[in-house]
Write a protein that holds these residues in place. Structure first.
Motif, mmCIF file in Angstrom:
data_model
loop_
_atom_site.group_PDB
_atom_site.id
_atom_site.type_symbol
_atom_site.label_atom_id
_atom_site.label_comp_id
_atom_site.label_asym_id
_atom_site.label_seq_id
_atom_site.Cartn_x
_atom_site.Cartn_y
_atom_site.Cartn_z
ATOM 1 N N GLY A 121 0.818 -1.228 -0.033
ATOM 2 C CA GLY A 121 -0.172 -0.021 0.324
ATOM 3 C C GLY A 121 0.831 1.307 0.037
ATOM 4 N N SER A 122 2.080 1.348 0.050
ATOM 5 C CA SER A 122 2.867 2.456 0.018
ATOM 6 C C SER A 122 3.004 2.840 -1.257
ATOM 7 C CB SER A 122 4.410 1.859 0.413
ATOM 8 O OG SER A 122 5.172 3.265 0.455
ATOM 9 N N MET A 123 1.925 3.826 -1.664
ATOM 10 C CA MET A 123 1.957 4.224 -2.972
ATOM 11 C C MET A 123 2.514 5.519 -3.569
ATOM 12 S SD MET A 123 0.042 2.078 -4.643
ATOM 13 C CE MET A 123 -0.425 2.901 -6.134
ATOM 14 N N SER A 124 3.475 6.033 -2.553
ATOM 15 C CA SER A 124 4.012 7.374 -2.772
ATOM 16 C C SER A 124 4.791 7.424 -4.051
ATOM 17 C CB SER A 124 4.578 8.029 -1.705
ATOM 18 O OG SER A 124 5.795 7.078 -1.619
ATOM 19 N N ARG A 125 5.341 6.369 -4.732
ATOM 20 C CA ARG A 125 6.238 6.244 -5.929
ATOM 21 C C ARG A 125 5.640 5.621 -7.005
ATOM 22 N NH1 ARG A 125 9.771 10.477 -5.951
ATOM 23 N NH2 ARG A 125 10.699 10.732 -3.798
ATOM 24 N N ALA A 126 4.421 5.182 -6.799
ATOM 25 C CA ALA A 126 3.580 4.044 -7.892
ATOM 26 C C ALA A 126 3.769 4.644 -9.175
ATOM 27 C CB ALA A 126 2.330 3.643 -7.522
ATOM 28 N N VAL A 127 3.346 5.955 -9.471
ATOM 29 C CA VAL A 127 3.354 6.722 -10.773
ATOM 30 C C VAL A 127 4.680 6.862 -11.115
ATOM 31 C CG1 VAL A 127 2.886 8.982 -11.907
ATOM 32 C CG2 VAL A 127 1.345 8.066 -10.022
ATOM 33 N N TRP A 128 5.700 7.125 -10.353
ATOM 34 C CA TRP A 128 7.045 7.246 -11.112
ATOM 35 C C TRP A 128 7.583 5.618 -11.364
ATOM 36 C CZ3 TRP A 128 6.051 11.594 -11.877
ATOM 37 C CH2 TRP A 128 5.713 12.478 -11.054
ATOM 38 N N LEU A 129 7.038 4.584 -10.429
ATOM 39 C CA LEU A 129 7.564 3.383 -10.996
ATOM 40 C C LEU A 129 7.057 2.963 -12.367
ATOM 41 C CD1 LEU A 129 9.045 0.595 -10.092
ATOM 42 C CD2 LEU A 129 6.817 -0.063 -9.211
ATOM 43 N N ALA A 130 5.730 3.547 -12.557
ATOM 44 C CA ALA A 130 4.941 3.326 -13.866
ATOM 45 C C ALA A 130 5.574 3.839 -15.147
ATOM 46 C CB ALA A 130 3.587 3.521 -13.812
ATOM 47 N N GLY A 131 6.272 5.036 -14.814
ATOM 48 C CA GLY A 131 7.013 5.884 -15.793
ATOM 49 C C GLY A 131 8.254 5.111 -15.847
ATOM 50 N N SER A 132 8.825 4.563 -15.022
ATOM 51 C CA SER A 132 10.227 4.199 -15.201
ATOM 52 C C SER A 132 10.224 2.996 -16.007
ATOM 53 C CB SER A 132 10.999 3.951 -13.932
ATOM 54 O OG SER A 132 10.395 3.117 -13.077
ATOM 55 N N LEU A 133 8.932 2.068 -15.844
ATOM 56 C CA LEU A 133 8.915 0.710 -16.318
ATOM 57 C C LEU A 133 8.146 0.724 -17.735
ATOM 58 C CD1 LEU A 133 7.527 -1.243 -13.137
ATOM 59 C CD2 LEU A 133 9.908 -1.223 -13.995
ATOM 60 N N LEU A 134 7.500 1.572 -18.028
ATOM 61 C CA LEU A 134 6.597 1.524 -19.211
ATOM 62 C C LEU A 134 7.682 1.513 -20.479
ATOM 63 C CD1 LEU A 134 3.544 3.744 -18.351
ATOM 64 C CD2 LEU A 134 3.532 1.517 -19.156
ATOM 65 N N GLN A 135 7.232 0.685 -21.191
ATOM 66 C CA GLN A 135 7.991 0.560 -22.566
ATOM 67 C C GLN A 135 7.122 1.313 -23.622
ATOM 68 O OE1 GLN A 135 11.434 -0.422 -22.680
ATOM 69 N NE2 GLN A 135 11.131 -0.372 -20.503
ATOM 70 N N VAL A 136 7.062 2.709 -23.460
ATOM 71 C CA VAL A 136 6.032 3.438 -24.369
ATOM 72 C C VAL A 136 7.216 4.639 -24.999
ATOM 73 C CG1 VAL A 136 3.935 2.864 -23.299
ATOM 74 C CG2 VAL A 136 5.372 4.888 -22.541
#
Length: 181
Positions: A121-136
């Motif tokens: 549930g520690s979501m403070s960096r979830a958006v940044w994790l998505a941005g760093s992982l996404l292959q777009v």
């Protein structure tokens, strides 16, 4: 975390000076050797975590993103580009179960698991994790960096999960060495 291969003399010097540095997307112009024609205005401050010196003076660097910044103006360059920049505060932490679910699904399509510290549930960096992982495309990742919006991260992840499912998934992808470029 961002793996970098530093080969240009101007960036070698930056690493030798043990400085944190800004990373911005080049909108147009050459990446190597010249000053780019146009840069995005929002970037991320990176701090070298691990530096491996190579015999010919190049470096393999693992850098950690620290904070977002906005370029106010470009300064007279030294060996590398310099800018007057201001820090951009992070948006309120996302508390989106859908974002966690999509991150979990996206990683599973690559044969990976979501780190336990995010699953709890520690979501403070979830958006940044998505941005760093996404292959777009880089401009889609740039939009996420600029906005920090969990809804945009969800939308991008949803599109990628659907695309990967249509391809039949990728299975586990073995790690590779960073590109020399």
């Amino acid at each position: 975390m961002l793996p970098l291969h530093v080969f240009e003399p101007r960036y070698r010097r930056l690493i030798q000076e043990k400085l944190d540095f800004g990373i911005v997307l080049i909108r147009s112009g050459r990446e190597v050797g010249d000053t780019p024609e146009a840069l995005c205005q929002v970037g991320i401050v990176a701090s070298p975590v691990r530096v491996g010196a190579l015999a010919d003076g190049r470096f393999n660097v693992l850098a950690r993103g620290l904070e977002r910044f906005r370029i106010k103006s470009m300064l007279e360059p030294r060996d590398y580009l310099l800018a007057d920049a201001e820090s951009i505060p992070d948006p309120a932490p996302a508390r989106s179960r859908r974002l966690l679910k999509l991150l979990r699904e996206y990683l599973a399509l690559y044969g990976l698991e979501l780190p336990a510290r995010l699953s709890g549930g520690s979501m403070s960096r979830a958006v940044w994790l998505a941005g760093s992982l996404l292959q777009v495309e880089p401009l889609k990742r740039q939009a996420l960096l600029e906005s920090g919006e969990s809804k945009l991260a969800e939308s991008l992840l949803s599109e990628e999960v659907a695309r990967l499912r249509a391809l039949g998934g990728l299975g586990q992808v073995p790690p590779t060495r960073p590109s020399p470029n």
